[in-house]
Each structure stands twice: as structure tokens, then as C-alpha cells.
Motif scaffolding. Structure first.
Motif, PDB file in Angstrom:
ATOM      1  N   LEU A  30       1.128  -1.350  -0.026  1.00 42.18           N
ATOM      2  CA  LEU A  30      -0.436  -0.024   0.031  1.00 42.18           C
ATOM      3  C   LEU A  30       0.835   1.128  -0.002  1.00 42.18           C
ATOM      4  O   LEU A  30       0.360   2.429  -0.871  1.00 42.18           O
ATOM      5  CB  LEU A  30      -0.584   0.664   1.050  1.00 42.18           C
ATOM      6  N   GLY A  31       1.928   1.513   0.404  1.00 42.70           N
ATOM      7  CA  GLY A  31       3.168   2.139   0.908  1.00 42.70           C
ATOM      8  C   GLY A  31       3.181   2.889   2.183  1.00 42.70           C
ATOM      9  O   GLY A  31       3.355   1.194   2.976  1.00 42.70           O
ATOM     10  N   TYR A  32       4.157   3.671   2.566  1.00 40.56           N
ATOM     11  CA  TYR A  32       5.007   3.782   3.455  1.00 40.56           C
ATOM     12  C   TYR A  32       4.025   4.985   4.358  1.00 40.56           C
ATOM     13  O   TYR A  32       3.969   6.388   3.698  1.00 40.56           O
ATOM     14  CB  TYR A  32       5.846   4.233   3.628  1.00 40.56           C
ATOM     15  N   ASP A  33       4.004   5.101   5.570  1.00 40.14           N
ATOM     16  CA  ASP A  33       3.319   6.128   6.323  1.00 40.14           C
ATOM     17  C   ASP A  33       4.727   6.877   7.149  1.00 40.14           C
ATOM     18  O   ASP A  33       4.931   6.449   7.848  1.00 40.14           O
ATOM     19  CB  ASP A  33       2.145   5.126   7.282  1.00 40.14           C
ATOM     20  N   SER A  34       4.354   8.091   6.628  1.00 39.61           N
ATOM     21  CA  SER A  34       5.579   8.655   7.493  1.00 39.61           C
ATOM     22  C   SER A  34       5.604   9.114   8.547  1.00 39.61           C
ATOM     23  O   SER A  34       6.650   9.501   9.566  1.00 39.61           O
ATOM     24  CB  SER A  34       6.275   9.651   6.656  1.00 39.61           C
ATOM     25  N   ASN A  35       4.421   9.162   8.978  1.00 38.96           N
ATOM     26  CA  ASN A  35       4.051   9.786  10.576  1.00 38.96           C
ATOM     27  C   ASN A  35       4.240   8.772  11.649  1.00 38.96           C
ATOM     28  O   ASN A  35       4.789   8.243  12.890  1.00 38.96           O
ATOM     29  CB  ASN A  35       2.566   9.575  10.711  1.00 38.96           C
ATOM     30  N   LYS A  36       3.905   7.353  11.009  1.00 44.76           N
ATOM     31  CA  LYS A  36       4.250   5.744  12.051  1.00 44.76           C
ATOM     32  C   LYS A  36       5.558   5.224  11.278  1.00 44.76           C
ATOM     33  O   LYS A  36       5.574   4.020  12.189  1.00 44.76           O
ATOM     34  CB  LYS A  36       3.332   5.534  12.185  1.00 44.76           C
ATOM     35  N   ASN A  87      -9.282   6.103   3.939  1.00 44.77           N
ATOM     36  CA  ASN A  87      -8.831   7.212   4.912  1.00 44.77           C
ATOM     37  C   ASN A  87      -7.212   7.004   5.145  1.00 44.77           C
ATOM     38  O   ASN A  87      -6.521   7.505   5.010  1.00 44.77           O
ATOM     39  CB  ASN A  87      -9.841   6.837   5.775  1.00 44.77           C
ATOM     40  N   ILE A  88      -6.834   6.104   5.047  1.00 43.53           N
ATOM     41  CA  ILE A  88      -5.458   5.398   5.608  1.00 43.53           C
ATOM     42  C   ILE A  88      -4.604   5.454   4.184  1.00 43.53           C
ATOM     43  O   ILE A  88      -3.541   6.199   3.984  1.00 43.53           O
ATOM     44  CB  ILE A  88      -5.201   3.514   6.163  1.00 43.53           C
ATOM     45  N   LYS A  89      -5.108   5.139   3.239  1.00 44.90           N
ATOM     46  CA  LYS A  89      -4.500   5.296   1.966  1.00 44.90           C
ATOM     47  C   LYS A  89      -4.072   6.570   1.590  1.00 44.90           C
ATOM     48  O   LYS A  89      -2.701   6.940   0.558  1.00 44.90           O
ATOM     49  CB  LYS A  89      -5.116   3.992   0.841  1.00 44.90           C
ATOM     50  N   GLN A  91      -3.056   8.083   3.279  1.00 41.73           N
ATOM     51  CA  GLN A  91      -1.433   9.197   4.179  1.00 41.73           C
ATOM     52  C   GLN A  91      -0.256   8.506   3.586  1.00 41.73           C
ATOM     53  O   GLN A  91       0.676   8.897   3.821  1.00 41.73           O
ATOM     54  CB  GLN A  91      -2.410   8.974   5.772  1.00 41.73           C
ATOM     55  N   LEU A  92      -0.564   7.636   2.883  1.00 41.47           N
ATOM     56  CA  LEU A  92       0.407   6.884   2.509  1.00 41.47           C
ATOM     57  C   LEU A  92       1.696   7.317   1.242  1.00 41.47           C
ATOM     58  O   LEU A  92       1.035   7.919   0.280  1.00 41.47           O
ATOM     59  CB  LEU A  92       0.420   5.219   2.108  1.00 41.47           C
ATOM     60  N   LYS A  93       2.846   7.121   1.367  1.00 39.49           N
ATOM     61  CA  LYS A  93       3.614   7.574   0.253  1.00 39.49           C
ATOM     62  C   LYS A  93       3.942   6.211  -0.250  1.00 39.49           C
ATOM     63  O   LYS A  93       4.349   5.378   0.156  1.00 39.49           O
ATOM     64  CB  LYS A  93       4.730   8.048   0.989  1.00 39.49           C
ATOM     65  N   PRO A  94       3.192   6.379  -1.475  1.00 42.59           N
ATOM     66  CA  PRO A  94       4.023   5.259  -2.841  1.00 42.59           C
ATOM     67  C   PRO A  94       5.346   4.964  -2.558  1.00 42.59           C
ATOM     68  O   PRO A  94       6.267   5.595  -2.730  1.00 42.59           O
ATOM     69  CB  PRO A  94       3.703   4.909  -3.825  1.00 42.59           C
ATOM     70  N   GLN A 154       7.004  -9.098  -6.782  1.00 43.81           N
ATOM     71  CA  GLN A 154       6.616  -7.685  -6.135  1.00 43.81           C
ATOM     72  C   GLN A 154       8.715  -7.343  -5.722  1.00 43.81           C
ATOM     73  O   GLN A 154       8.574  -7.996  -5.163  1.00 43.81           O
ATOM     74  CB  GLN A 154       5.663  -7.170  -6.120  1.00 43.81           C
ATOM     75  N   ALA A 155       9.149  -6.036  -5.836  1.00 47.36           N
ATOM     76  CA  ALA A 155       9.846  -5.446  -5.083  1.00 47.36           C
ATOM     77  C   ALA A 155      10.076  -3.866  -4.959  1.00 47.36           C
ATOM     78  O   ALA A 155       9.648  -3.006  -6.063  1.00 47.36           O
ATOM     79  CB  ALA A 155      11.436  -5.683  -5.976  1.00 47.36           C
ATOM     80  N   PHE A 156      10.353  -3.439  -3.911  1.00 49.50           N
ATOM     81  CA  PHE A 156      10.236  -2.026  -3.718  1.00 49.50           C
ATOM     82  C   PHE A 156      11.374  -1.648  -3.428  1.00 49.50           C
ATOM     83  O   PHE A 156      11.832  -2.421  -1.856  1.00 49.50           O
ATOM     84  CB  PHE A 156       8.978  -1.798  -2.956  1.00 49.50           C
ATOM     85  N   GLU A 157      12.225  -0.605  -2.740  1.00 50.49           N
ATOM     86  CA  GLU A 157      12.633   0.781  -2.051  1.00 50.49           C
ATOM     87  C   GLU A 157      12.485   0.811  -0.936  1.00 50.49           C
ATOM     88  O   GLU A 157      11.186   1.442  -1.165  1.00 50.49           O
ATOM     89  CB  GLU A 157      13.341   1.307  -2.919  1.00 50.49           C
ATOM     90  N   LEU A 158      12.807   0.622   0.392  1.00 54.41           N
ATOM     91  CA  LEU A 158      12.312   1.184   1.326  1.00 54.41           C
ATOM     92  C   LEU A 158      12.394   2.328   1.987  1.00 54.41           C
ATOM     93  O   LEU A 158      14.010   2.849   1.224  1.00 54.41           O
ATOM     94  CB  LEU A 158      12.944   0.203   2.445  1.00 54.41           C
ATOM     95  N   PRO A 159      12.466   2.989   1.930  1.00 54.50           N
ATOM     96  CA  PRO A 159      12.350   4.918   2.229  1.00 54.50           C
ATOM     97  C   PRO A 159      13.639   4.689   3.465  1.00 54.50           C
ATOM     98  O   PRO A 159      14.006   3.769   4.322  1.00 54.50           O
ATOM     99  CB  PRO A 159      11.511   5.437   3.109  1.00 54.50           C
ATOM    100  N   LYS A 160      14.575   5.849   3.023  1.00 54.37           N
ATOM    101  CA  LYS A 160      15.864   5.789   4.367  1.00 54.37           C
ATOM    102  C   LYS A 160      16.734   4.802   3.864  1.00 54.37           C
ATOM    103  O   LYS A 160      17.516   4.591   5.245  1.00 54.37           O
ATOM    104  CB  LYS A 160      15.324   5.990   6.058  1.00 54.37           C
TER     105      LYS A 160
END
Length: 195
Positions: A30-36, A87-89, A91-94, A154-160
Motif C-alpha cells: 500500500l505504501g509508507y506511512d511517514s508519521n508511523k 482513509n489510511i491510503k 496518508q501513504l507515500k508510494p 514484486q520489489a520496492f525500495e524502502l525509505p531512508k
């Protein structure tokens, strides 16, 4: 005669109910929740009344451990679930996609053994493997399946620069003609596995 018809109908209904109990299990990142500081994943199957939402908490030392997302606890209504998810989507960054040709399944060991099942799956496979890219590698994974194949999905880069999230598929449910299960695994920067 009535007993025979009744028992035949009951058997047919129970067979239909059993047949609908299983289906392929797929994942949607779904994506990354930067707050949590968490990556959310939706696990879906036609056999689930309500899909399941899990998270990887990137703020924890062992951020490769998948946890059920407590935002969805107690939701039993499909409409309420979809509204909460919507609602949650927002707030998420892809996450950034990675080309799968740069990802490898490294099979360390694979053993097969006969099952007691009549058909169609007479062999069960126990696999130990890692998944890697030139910069990242997973911890050892253990898999039990009814086919030797492990297919990357599937393959995705994780943040930071936390690593990479990979999903893979295997034939994990032997009912009918077999059903696949998609699972997720985190790859860590080379030389930096969690403690």
C-alpha cells in the motif's frame, strides 16, 4: 430413498463450502506511512471475509517482522473496512519499484519428501533460501510448499536506505489443483543484518 437424497445434498453443500474455503493469497504493497514510520501491506484472498492489513515498523530494530495493523482490529464489515482503508491510503507515500531482474533467489537447501495425500500433490518441499540484490540481502527464509518453484513477484525500495521489500509466491495450499501464497520479505543493506 429420502435419506440418500438428503445425505447427497448435504455432502454436495459441504463440498462446495470446503472448495470455497481456499484460494490464492496475494499482496498489495500500500505504501509508507511517514508519521508511523511503517510500510503497510494488504493481504487478500477470496477465502477471507475481510482482507488483512499488516505493517513493517521501520523504526524498530527488527523491522523485518511483519505485524498486524491494529487500525483494522474488530472490523468485520466490508464497507467499514474499505472506508478505513481509503482513509489510511490518503496518508501513504508510494514506494519506488525495483526491477525484478536485479533480484535473486539463492537456494541454500531444498529437500523433498512424500506426503500421505492421495492426490494431486504427493511431494512436499522444504526450502531454505535467501533473496538478494547486489546491495541488499534477506535473512535465511524457511518455506514449506508443494512445488519446488519460488517465484519473485514484486520489489520496492524502502525509505531512508532501510533496504528492499520483496514479495515471492509459492504453491503453499494443496487443495483442489493447488493455491499459491504470496509472502513478503525485507532485504537489509549488505553487512547490516538486524541483531
Amino acid at each position: 430413498m429420502l435419506k440418500i437424497i438428503t445425505s447427497t445434498l448435504l455432502f454436495s453443500f459441504s463440498s462446495l463450502a470446503f472448495a470455497k474455503s481456499y484460494s490464492n493469497i496475494s499482496l498489495e504493497v500500500l505504501g509508507y506511512d511517514s508519521n508511523k514510520k511503517a510500510v503497510l501491506i494488504l493481504e487478500n484472498s477470496a477465502s477471507y471475509e475481510i482482507p488483512r492489513v499488516y505493517r513493517y515498523s521501520l523504526s524498530e530494530k527488527r523491522y523485518d517482522l511483519l505485524k498486524y495493523d491494529e487500525n483494522f482490529t474488530g472490523i468485520t464489515d466490508q464497507q467499514a473496512f474499505q472506508q478505513k482503508l481509503l482513509n489510511i491510503k490518503t496518508q501513504l507515500k508510494p514506494l519506488k519499484n525495483i526491477v525484478l531482474q536485479d533480484v535473486n533467489v539463492n537456494l541454500l537447501e531444498q529437500r523433498s519428501s512424500d506426503t500421505q495425500s492421495s492426490a494431486p500433490f504427493k511431494t512436499i518441499y522444504g526450502s531454505i533460501f535467501t533473496i538478494s540484490t547486489p546491495q541488499y540481502q534477506s535473512l535465511q527464509q524457511n518455506l514449506t510448499s508443494y512445488s519446488p518453484e519460488i517465484k519473485l513477484k514484486q520489489a520496492f525500495e524502502l525509505p531512508k536506505n532501510k533496504g528492499v521489500l520483496i514479495t515471492f509466491e509459492s504453491l503453499s495450499l494443496p487443495f483442489d489443483d493447488g493455491y499459491s501464497r504470496e509472502e513478503a520479505v525485507v532485504l537489509f543493506p549488505a553487512g547490516q543484518p538486524p541483531k
